[in-house]
Enzyme design. Structure first.
Site, PDB file in Angstrom:
ATOM      1  N   SER A  23       0.855  -1.182   0.000  1.00 38.46           N
ATOM      2  CA  SER A  23       0.000   0.000   0.000  1.00 38.46           C
ATOM      3  C   SER A  23       0.892   1.232   0.000  1.00 38.46           C
ATOM      4  O   SER A  23       2.118   1.131   0.006  1.00 38.46           O
ATOM      5  CB  SER A  23      -0.898   0.007   1.235  1.00 38.46           C
ATOM      6  OG  SER A  23      -0.121   0.328   2.375  1.00 38.46           O
ATOM      7  N   LYS A  24       0.253   2.377   0.028  1.00 37.89           N
ATOM      8  CA  LYS A  24       0.955   3.666   0.018  1.00 37.89           C
ATOM      9  C   LYS A  24       2.067   3.742   1.070  1.00 37.89           C
ATOM     10  O   LYS A  24       3.078   4.400   0.864  1.00 37.89           O
ATOM     11  CB  LYS A  24      -0.058   4.783   0.311  1.00 37.89           C
ATOM     12  CG  LYS A  24      -0.684   5.327  -0.957  1.00 37.89           C
ATOM     13  CD  LYS A  24       0.151   6.482  -1.438  1.00 37.89           C
ATOM     14  CE  LYS A  24      -0.218   6.983  -2.793  1.00 37.89           C
ATOM     15  NZ  LYS A  24       0.857   7.127  -3.719  1.00 37.89           N
ATOM     16  N   ARG A  25       1.832   3.087   2.198  1.00 38.17           N
ATOM     17  CA  ARG A  25       2.817   3.135   3.278  1.00 38.17           C
ATOM     18  C   ARG A  25       4.183   2.634   2.831  1.00 38.17           C
ATOM     19  O   ARG A  25       5.212   3.004   3.369  1.00 38.17           O
ATOM     20  CB  ARG A  25       2.368   2.236   4.441  1.00 38.17           C
ATOM     21  CG  ARG A  25       1.442   2.872   5.409  1.00 38.17           C
ATOM     22  CD  ARG A  25       1.104   1.873   6.505  1.00 38.17           C
ATOM     23  NE  ARG A  25       0.562   0.625   5.951  1.00 38.17           N
ATOM     24  CZ  ARG A  25       1.093  -0.568   6.144  1.00 38.17           C
ATOM     25  NH1 ARG A  25       2.168  -0.712   6.869  1.00 38.17           N
ATOM     26  NH2 ARG A  25       0.533  -1.636   5.617  1.00 38.17           N
ATOM     27  N   GLY A  53       5.486   2.994  -0.124  1.00 36.53           N
ATOM     28  CA  GLY A  53       6.016   3.763  -1.247  1.00 36.53           C
ATOM     29  C   GLY A  53       4.894   3.963  -2.249  1.00 36.53           C
ATOM     30  O   GLY A  53       3.758   3.562  -1.998  1.00 36.53           O
ATOM     31  N   GLU A  98       3.972   7.434 -10.759  1.00 39.26           N
ATOM     32  CA  GLU A  98       4.503   8.156  -9.606  1.00 39.26           C
ATOM     33  C   GLU A  98       6.014   7.913  -9.467  1.00 39.26           C
ATOM     34  O   GLU A  98       6.779   8.825  -9.159  1.00 39.26           O
ATOM     35  CB  GLU A  98       3.761   7.742  -8.340  1.00 39.26           C
ATOM     36  CG  GLU A  98       3.800   8.831  -7.298  1.00 39.26           C
ATOM     37  CD  GLU A  98       2.867   8.570  -6.132  1.00 39.26           C
ATOM     38  OE1 GLU A  98       3.275   8.854  -5.009  1.00 39.26           O
ATOM     39  OE2 GLU A  98       1.740   8.064  -6.347  1.00 39.26           O
TER      40      GLU A  98
END
Ligand code: GLU
Length: 513
Positions: free
Chosen positions: A255-257, A259, A265
């Site tokens: 997940s975003k956590r 990276g 992106e």
């Protein structure tokens, strides 16, 4: 027979790294075998499909260097390559009629409420949820005819045979078996006439001559239904391979956590596509030896599905950063300068950094954006100088974005001074005299080389009996760059040139005094 593989995304959001890996495996297998790589857009779920997302997918794949021999953006013998368009052109009608005629599929007229009630009853009874023996599986033909005549809406479901063992030999997972009694009857054709993934993927894989299906492991439970469908339609079954999931370094779902999760992106963050690909491919695959840094050609040469591990792979951002720096250093000077230029010429790079939230202990996104803008403008104004700066800094960066803050002191009139560095090195008593002596020494040299600069500083140290070079080198570095860390002093002096050195030493002398 030539290998034909397809990447078949459903564009509903951003292309994330897990999907990039599937696309890379397809690409590498096709190129390794001299076969064809096909892009097929699976957009039959019209409520989730987004055109922007399709564009984003295609752009991400193009950036990653994944080429296709056929697809909606390149054409090919099986146009159209979008399933919604294929549905309109009628490619799924024949197979559905065939399945209905043979009894391998049936029409089911259940209403949404009826399906919800069935689900609830199954949940209450702790039974497997699904259409295992719903009202229409064995309905009397006259009842079906009546419902149809009354204009009731229906879906077409696959009739999964009972009491059978279905198996695949997955090159990644080995032999996998299912009992057909655990499978419910999936919808093949929706009430609006659109095929579901199960039907459309199998029909298209057959019509497009796909020899190898590579997809995420979330599709493993569907493989048994697909094998049955191929058999019901009398079609050859391709090799079906399921890639393991990618987890974060901590073993949790990516997940975003951990990276960024979307491929673009990483692009704006300044990773080279070659580095991201190398990193992603090695999550779960190994070339069979100890190598970690691989060029595209080396990956193509070494790739096989058998080299993919069935256990989950881990996403380790630190490793990506290391790999990214290493790929930057694999580039020849001209290629590197071109990469930096095109990274900065895309306005989305600066926009990305400008809107980026600050990370603790790092320059803010806004500061990075400003330094990248400075570098971009410097490249336009004095490409030779900027190229020298980029080449000098390449040993010290991990991403293309790192060139911004790293190069800043070269392009500003006067670098900002780190107060701690000033305190430590510019307050020493010998500093004014040191700076004077360098300014004087440079006077007769219009374009000092790094050797000239080294000779001046060494000469000063010797003349004044300094045991080490540090008390001469560090104050000069602080004067010229504002900090104590950076690329080799003599090299950066050669690049800065006489007038910048002189101006900076004079100003630092004032600060020191
Ligand atoms: N459209 C499916 C997806 O987005 C593709 C699965 C497959 O490759 O068969 O995941």
């Amino acid at each position: 027979m030539a290998v034909r593989v397809r990447f078949a995304p459903s564009p509903t959001g951003l292309l994330h790294v897990g999907a990039l890996r599937t696309a890379l495996f397809d690409f590498l297998l096709a190129r390794h075998q001299g076969g064809q790589n096909i892009l097929r857009i699976e957009d039959t779920d019209r409520s989730r499909y987004s055109e922007d997302s399709e564009h984003e997918f295609i752009e991400s794949l193009r950036w990653a260097g994944i080429t296709f021999d056929e697809g909606p953006h390149v054409g090919g013998p099986h146009v159209p390559y979008r399933q919604s368009e294929r549905a309109t052109s009628g490619v799924y009608v024949g197979p559905v009629s065939k399945l209905l005629e043979s009894g391998d599929a049936y029409k089911a007229f259940d209403t949404t409420d009826e399906l919800a009630a069935m689900r609830k009853a199954q949940e209450d009874a702790k039974e497997p949820v699904g259409y295992f023996g719903g009202a229409w599986r064995d309905a009397d033909p006259s009842e079906v005819a009546r419902a149809e005549a009354a204009g009731h809406k229906y879906v077409v479901r696959q009739r999964i045979p009972r009491g059978k063992v279905i198996a695949i030999d997955d090159p990644i997972r080995g032999h996998v078996e299912w009992s057909s009694d655990t499978l419910d009857d999936p919808v093949l054709l929706k009430a609006d006439g659109m095929p579901t993934y199960h039907l459309a993927a199998i029909v298209d894989d057959h019509l497009m001559g796909i020899t190898h299906v590579i997809r995420g492991e979330e599709w493993l439970p569907s493989a048994a239904k697909h094998v049955l469908l191929y058999r019901m339609l009398g079609w050859e079954i391709p090799v079906i391979a399921h890639c393991p999931v990618i987890l974060g370094k901590d073993g949790k779902k990516l997940s975003k956590r951990h990276g960024a999760t979307s491929v673009l992106e990483y692009r704006w963050e300044g990773y080279l596509a070659s580095a991201l690909n190398n990193f992603i491919v090695l999550i779960g695959w190994s070339p069979g030896d100890e190598r970690e840094l691989l060029t595209e050609q080396e990956m193509i040469d070494a790739f096989s599905l058998e080299g993919v591990q069935p256990s989950p792979g881990h996403f380790d951002l630190d490793k990506l950063k290391w790999m990214s720096g290493a790929h930057i250093r694999l580039l020849a000077a001209d290629a590197l300068f071109d990469a930096v230029k095109s990274y900065l010429e895309d306005p989305r790079t600066i926009e990305f950094w400008d809107s980026r939230e600050a990370e603790p202990g790092k320059p803010s996104g806004h500061e990075i954006a400003a330094s990248l803008t400075l570098l971009r403008d410097a490249i336009a104004k004095d490409p030779e100088y900027a190229r020298g700066v980029v080449v000098l800094l390449r040993e010290r960066v991990q991403t293309l974005a790192d060139f911004g803050p790293g190069a800043r002191f070269f392009f500003v009139d006067m670098p900002e001074m780190d107060p701690k560095a000033v305190e430590k090195w510019l307050t020493q008593p010998h500093v004014p005299q040191l700076f004077d002596s360098i300014v004087q020494g440079l006077d007769p040299i219009a374009q000092p080389t790094k050797e000239d600069c080294e000779a001046l500083i060494r000469g000063y140290a010797e003349k004044h009996g300094l045991e080490k070079l540090g008390p001469a080198v560090h104050p000069v570095r602080v004067a010229l760059t504002g900090t104590t860390a950076g690329p080799g002093l003599f090299e950066l002096m050669e690049l800065l040139g006489r007038s910048r050195i002189v101006a900076r030493l004079r100003r630092a002398k004032e600060i020191a005094g």
